[in-house]
Design a protein around this motif. Structure first.
Motif, mmCIF file in Angstrom:
data_model
loop_
_atom_site.group_PDB
_atom_site.id
_atom_site.type_symbol
_atom_site.label_atom_id
_atom_site.label_comp_id
_atom_site.label_asym_id
_atom_site.label_seq_id
_atom_site.Cartn_x
_atom_site.Cartn_y
_atom_site.Cartn_z
ATOM 1 N N ALA A 125 28.094 -2.396 8.734
ATOM 2 C CA ALA A 125 28.963 -2.562 9.904
ATOM 3 C C ALA A 125 29.848 -1.343 10.151
ATOM 4 C CB ALA A 125 29.845 -3.795 9.720
ATOM 5 N N LYS A 126 29.785 -0.368 9.248
ATOM 6 C CA LYS A 126 30.654 0.808 9.298
ATOM 7 C C LYS A 126 32.135 0.400 9.380
ATOM 8 C CE LYS A 126 27.128 3.707 11.505
ATOM 9 N NZ LYS A 126 26.601 4.069 10.199
ATOM 10 N N ASP A 127 32.474 -0.599 8.573
ATOM 11 C CA ASP A 127 33.829 -1.156 8.531
ATOM 12 C C ASP A 127 34.561 -0.576 7.322
ATOM 13 O OD1 ASP A 127 36.136 -2.720 8.260
ATOM 14 O OD2 ASP A 127 35.144 -4.536 8.969
ATOM 15 N N THR A 128 35.374 0.444 7.552
ATOM 16 C CA THR A 128 36.019 1.132 6.440
ATOM 17 C C THR A 128 37.044 0.251 5.737
ATOM 18 O OG1 THR A 128 37.680 2.107 7.918
ATOM 19 C CG2 THR A 128 35.687 3.384 7.498
ATOM 20 N N LEU A 129 37.749 -0.587 6.477
ATOM 21 C CA LEU A 129 38.741 -1.463 5.860
ATOM 22 C C LEU A 129 38.069 -2.485 4.951
ATOM 23 C CD1 LEU A 129 41.664 -2.363 5.555
ATOM 24 C CD2 LEU A 129 41.389 -3.758 7.614
ATOM 25 N N ALA A 130 36.986 -3.085 5.428
ATOM 26 C CA ALA A 130 36.259 -4.062 4.621
ATOM 27 C C ALA A 130 35.644 -3.404 3.394
ATOM 28 C CB ALA A 130 35.177 -4.738 5.453
ATOM 29 N N TYR A 131 35.159 -2.165 3.556
ATOM 30 C CA TYR A 131 34.578 -1.461 2.409
ATOM 31 C C TYR A 131 35.651 -1.207 1.347
ATOM 32 C CZ TYR A 131 31.773 1.656 -0.421
ATOM 33 O OH TYR A 131 31.089 2.215 -1.472
ATOM 34 N N GLY A 132 36.806 -0.723 1.787
ATOM 35 C CA GLY A 132 37.880 -0.465 0.841
ATOM 36 C C GLY A 132 38.325 -1.724 0.125
ATOM 37 N N SER A 133 38.392 -2.837 0.847
ATOM 38 C CA SER A 133 38.786 -4.111 0.249
ATOM 39 C C SER A 133 37.769 -4.567 -0.795
ATOM 40 C CB SER A 133 38.923 -5.176 1.340
ATOM 41 O OG SER A 133 39.265 -6.422 0.796
ATOM 42 N N ALA A 134 36.489 -4.429 -0.484
ATOM 43 C CA ALA A 134 35.442 -4.821 -1.428
ATOM 44 C C ALA A 134 35.412 -3.898 -2.639
ATOM 45 C CB ALA A 134 34.082 -4.812 -0.725
ATOM 46 N N ASP A 135 35.634 -2.620 -2.408
ATOM 47 C CA ASP A 135 35.711 -1.635 -3.490
ATOM 48 C C ASP A 135 36.844 -2.010 -4.442
ATOM 49 O OD1 ASP A 135 35.698 0.630 -5.100
ATOM 50 O OD2 ASP A 135 35.579 2.033 -3.440
ATOM 51 N N THR A 136 37.993 -2.341 -3.875
ATOM 52 C CA THR A 136 39.138 -2.754 -4.690
ATOM 53 C C THR A 136 38.815 -4.025 -5.471
ATOM 54 O OG1 THR A 136 40.787 -1.727 -3.245
ATOM 55 C CG2 THR A 136 41.525 -3.591 -4.570
ATOM 56 N N ALA A 137 38.161 -4.977 -4.824
ATOM 57 C CA ALA A 137 37.806 -6.234 -5.497
ATOM 58 C C ALA A 137 36.889 -5.983 -6.688
ATOM 59 C CB ALA A 137 37.143 -7.191 -4.505
ATOM 60 N N PHE A 138 35.984 -5.013 -6.553
ATOM 61 C CA PHE A 138 35.067 -4.682 -7.646
ATOM 62 C C PHE A 138 35.845 -4.222 -8.879
ATOM 63 C CE2 PHE A 138 32.373 -1.951 -10.168
ATOM 64 C CZ PHE A 138 31.105 -2.513 -10.096
ATOM 65 N N HIS A 139 36.737 -3.280 -8.674
ATOM 66 C CA HIS A 139 37.476 -2.729 -9.816
ATOM 67 C C HIS A 139 38.511 -3.720 -10.347
ATOM 68 C CE1 HIS A 139 35.768 1.348 -9.586
ATOM 69 N NE2 HIS A 139 35.661 1.078 -8.291
ATOM 70 N N ASP A 140 39.127 -4.487 -9.449
ATOM 71 C CA ASP A 140 40.087 -5.506 -9.889
ATOM 72 C C ASP A 140 39.431 -6.526 -10.810
ATOM 73 O OD1 ASP A 140 42.071 -4.318 -8.406
ATOM 74 O OD2 ASP A 140 42.181 -5.894 -6.880
ATOM 75 N N ALA A 141 38.179 -6.876 -10.507
ATOM 76 C CA ALA A 141 37.484 -7.919 -11.269
ATOM 77 C C ALA A 141 37.378 -7.581 -12.753
ATOM 78 C CB ALA A 141 36.090 -8.146 -10.685
ATOM 79 N N LEU A 142 37.269 -6.307 -13.065
ATOM 80 C CA LEU A 142 37.169 -5.902 -14.464
ATOM 81 C C LEU A 142 38.411 -6.302 -15.241
ATOM 82 C CD1 LEU A 142 35.710 -2.305 -13.948
ATOM 83 C CD2 LEU A 142 34.455 -4.442 -14.349
ATOM 84 N N PHE A 143 39.556 -6.252 -14.581
ATOM 85 C CA PHE A 143 40.818 -6.577 -15.237
ATOM 86 C C PHE A 143 41.137 -8.065 -15.159
ATOM 87 C CE2 PHE A 143 40.908 -2.129 -14.281
ATOM 88 C CZ PHE A 143 41.455 -1.565 -15.426
ATOM 89 N N VAL A 144 40.797 -8.694 -14.047
ATOM 90 C CA VAL A 144 41.039 -10.127 -13.894
ATOM 91 C C VAL A 144 40.332 -10.917 -14.990
ATOM 92 C CG1 VAL A 144 40.575 -12.131 -12.416
ATOM 93 C CG2 VAL A 144 41.451 -10.012 -11.418
ATOM 94 N N HIS A 145 39.164 -10.455 -15.408
ATOM 95 C CA HIS A 145 38.347 -11.188 -16.373
ATOM 96 C C HIS A 145 38.364 -10.590 -17.782
ATOM 97 C CE1 HIS A 145 36.597 -13.752 -13.236
ATOM 98 N NE2 HIS A 145 36.629 -12.681 -12.475
ATOM 99 N N CYS A 146 39.234 -9.608 -18.018
ATOM 100 C CA CYS A 146 39.206 -8.928 -19.317
ATOM 101 C C CYS A 146 39.867 -9.732 -20.441
ATOM 102 C CB CYS A 146 39.839 -7.534 -19.216
ATOM 103 S SG CYS A 146 41.643 -7.542 -19.115
ATOM 104 N N GLY A 147 40.734 -10.685 -20.084
ATOM 105 C CA GLY A 147 41.360 -11.519 -21.103
ATOM 106 C C GLY A 147 42.508 -10.870 -21.848
ATOM 107 N N ASN A 148 42.996 -9.742 -21.340
ATOM 108 C CA ASN A 148 44.114 -9.048 -21.989
ATOM 109 C C ASN A 148 45.193 -8.793 -20.942
ATOM 110 O OD1 ASN A 148 45.821 -6.843 -22.981
ATOM 111 N ND2 ASN A 148 44.358 -6.667 -24.661
ATOM 112 N N HIS A 149 46.276 -9.568 -21.005
ATOM 113 C CA HIS A 149 47.273 -9.456 -19.939
ATOM 114 C C HIS A 149 48.055 -8.153 -20.006
ATOM 115 C CE1 HIS A 149 49.869 -11.180 -23.117
ATOM 116 N NE2 HIS A 149 50.864 -10.608 -22.484
ATOM 117 N N TYR A 150 48.113 -7.510 -21.179
ATOM 118 C CA TYR A 150 48.787 -6.210 -21.258
ATOM 119 C C TYR A 150 47.987 -5.148 -20.505
ATOM 120 C CZ TYR A 150 51.780 -8.230 -24.848
ATOM 121 O OH TYR A 150 52.678 -9.020 -25.520
ATOM 122 N N LEU A 151 46.680 -5.199 -20.659
ATOM 123 C CA LEU A 151 45.816 -4.263 -19.933
ATOM 124 C C LEU A 151 45.899 -4.536 -18.435
ATOM 125 C CD1 LEU A 151 43.844 -1.948 -20.466
ATOM 126 C CD2 LEU A 151 41.997 -3.625 -20.552
#
Length: 221
Positions: A125-151
């Motif tokens: 869709a050439k939607d830069t805002l949606a791409y940035g949001s999905a990109d952020t969600a990808f990297h956030d997921a690594l921390f959301v599910h890491c099980g270490n609240h300090y990290l």
């Protein structure tokens, strides 16, 4: 003993902070933009006190620079800031991924897969805002599910800045070229197979390339 847990509503300052954070990340407020507290207070329909408190919270997360007797501004990173930010990410993101794989592989894999699917749609869709949001969600997921609240807390210190840089500087390039999307698909595959030596190498390249994209975009801004 009965639970003392309270479902506390967000304060005015938190609500203002969250809305301003969204505006910065999504590019409504551009990097370096002046933030007029009086105008914001009028726009939100609140006094200047919650706006000032929101500014302090945003400053603590590196999204706002408050200069006494001058004013408040959306952050603008220097070349040195970008290098330090990328170095920090290179150190913690691969470890978060490895921990997420061990702690909640299925949950992390579901979130990463969804983010890649959203990125694919945004590219089409050439939607830069949606791409940035999905990109952020990808990297956030690594921390959301890491099980270490300090990290997770460490990552939160820079998460807003990184998200804002994506939206403002690299996403317009990423939706026009396949390199970033292809790297995310490969990172997803490596995560699924538990190949963390390869994951670390590719994540290092990916973050380094993002840093170069930020720097180039700032030079021509």
């Amino acid at each position: 003993m009965k639970s003392f847990k309270l479902d506390t509503p967000k304060s005015l300052s938190q609500k203002v902070m969250l809305r301003l954070r969204q505006a910065i990340i999504e590019g409504e407020l551009k990097l370096g933009a002046v933030i007029a507290e009086e105008r914001l207070a009028q726009s939100f329909g609140v006094s200047r006190t919650p706006v000032r408190e929101a500014m302090s919270l945003l400053q603590a997360h590196g999204l706002v620079v408050v200069k006494p007797q001058v004013g408040s501004f959306v952050f603008t990173p220097s070349a040195a800031d970008i290098v330090e930010l990328c170095t920090f990410r290179i150190l913690i993101e691969p470890k978060a991924a490895e921990l997420a794989h061990g702690h909640d592989r299925d949950g992390a894999l579901k979130a990463l897969t969804a983010a890649v699917a959203d990125m694919k749609q945004a590219v089409a869709a050439k939607d830069t805002l949606a791409y940035g949001s999905a990109d952020t969600a990808f990297h956030d997921a690594l921390f959301v599910h890491c099980g270490n609240h300090y990290l997770m807390q460490s990552y939160q210190l820079i998460a807003g800045r990184v998200a804002a840089l994506r939206t403002n500087l690299s996403s317009p390039l990423d939706v026009r070229t396949p390199a970033s999307f292809d790297q995310h698909r490969e990172l997803l595959d490596l995560f699924e197979r538990g190949k963390f030596e390869g994951f670390t190498k590719l994540m290092t390249v990916h973050i380094t390339n993002s840093g170069h994209a930020y720097a180039r975009a700032l030079e021509v801004a």
